[in-house]
Design a protein around this motif. Structure first.
Motif, PDB file in Angstrom:
ATOM      1  N   UNK A 263     -37.949 -36.527  58.325  1.00 52.66           N
ATOM      2  CA  UNK A 263     -38.672 -37.704  57.991  1.00 52.66           C
ATOM      3  C   UNK A 263     -37.913 -39.063  58.760  1.00 52.66           C
TER       4      UNK A 263
ATOM      5  N   UNK B 186     -34.269 -33.610  51.729  1.00 51.04           N
ATOM      6  CA  UNK B 186     -35.014 -34.685  50.908  1.00 51.04           C
ATOM      7  C   UNK B 186     -36.171 -35.312  51.999  1.00 51.04           C
TER       8      UNK B 186
ATOM      9  N   UNK C 272     -28.492 -31.884  56.055  1.00 54.91           N
ATOM     10  CA  UNK C 272     -28.723 -33.029  54.821  1.00 54.91           C
ATOM     11  C   UNK C 272     -27.677 -33.783  54.406  1.00 54.91           C
TER      12      UNK C 272
ATOM     13  N   UNK D 166     -27.087 -34.384  51.224  1.00 51.79           N
ATOM     14  CA  UNK D 166     -26.874 -33.909  49.902  1.00 51.79           C
ATOM     15  C   UNK D 166     -25.793 -32.962  49.966  1.00 51.79           C
TER      16      UNK D 166
END
Lengths: 132, 108
Positions: free
Chosen positions: A11, A57, A85, A87
């Motif tokens: 995104x 995410x 990511x 994360x």
């Protein structure tokens, strides 16, 4: 021989663009991009990429949810998926132990090394995107 | 590879603008922490912005942002945000320094 095609799903506009650039220019791959899990789901079914580089995410359909959909569909159940990511802490990685993913690329990443890292995870030859 | 580096530099400039905007929004959100004024949606927004900074700033040449941004993300996602007010402000200050915000006025 056409090069392999990757679908980059993130995104963040900047991450999406730099990953596309890195994979096309440095890696010689064909690259499409999607800015959401929903868009990626549609594109996977119509474009049939060879692999996904998938952010975890994202608003709406996140990476693990999209992965679940892909694995539940016979047409996409074996599509290689690499998580991209930030994360990357131990607890996050534990959560992915049961997920059927090919690997994880941590953010932040070095754009100059991205194509090589993905090729290694997928067992592709960096020169032409074909399997080594 | 020079072509790639030039392309990355151009994208990096745009990403820097995005990251400065994220920092400005985080500054605003953090002002609401000391008074317990943040809504759940604002906390989620804060965690998302901090998370995006972790991934983006490091990728585009500011690796020192990741640590304090990750801490901020944890604060926003935690249960006792108010007690993290001072530590969060310190994180924001570190991010500001890492991104060299004062040298960015010409980007606006």
């Amino acid at each position: 021989v056409p090069s392999r095609e990757l679908l980059v799903v993130d995104d963040d506009d900047g991450i999406r663009e730099v990953a596309q650039m890195a994979l096309e220019i440095v890696g010689g791959f064909r690259v499409r991009t999607a800015s959401s899990g929903g868009q990626a789901w549609e594109m996977v079914r119509t474009q049939a990429p060879d692999a996904l580089l998938l952010d975890v995410m994202m608003p709406g359909m996140d990476g693990p949810t999209l992965l679940g959909r892909l694995r539940a569909d016979a047409a996409t159940s074996h599509l290689p998926v690499i998580f991209l990511t930030a994360k990357i802490q131990a607890g996050d990685r534990r959560d992915w132990n049961d997920l059927d993913i090919t690997g994880v690329i941590a953010k932040p990443f070095d754009p100059m090394l991205l194509a090589a890292d993905i090729s290694r995870l997928l067992g592709w030859d960096l020169a032409d995107g074909e399997p080594s | 590879m020079a072509r790639a580096r030039d392309a990355f530099a151009e994208i990096g400039l745009q990403a820097r603008r995005s990251n400065l905007a994220r920092l400005a929004e985080l500054d605003l959100l953090w002002q609401g922490v000391s008074t317990d004024a943040l809504t759940e949606a604002q906390r989620e927004r804060g965690a998302t912005l901090a998370h995006q900074l972790v991934g983006s700033a490091g990728t585009f040449g500011y690796p020192g942002v990741a640590g304090p941004a990750r801490q901020l993300e944890d604060f926003f996602a935690g249960t006792d945000l108010r007690s993290a007010a001072a530590a969060g402000s310190s994180c924001l200050q570190q991010i500001r320094q890492e991104l060299d915000v004062e040298a960015s006025a010409d980007l606006d």
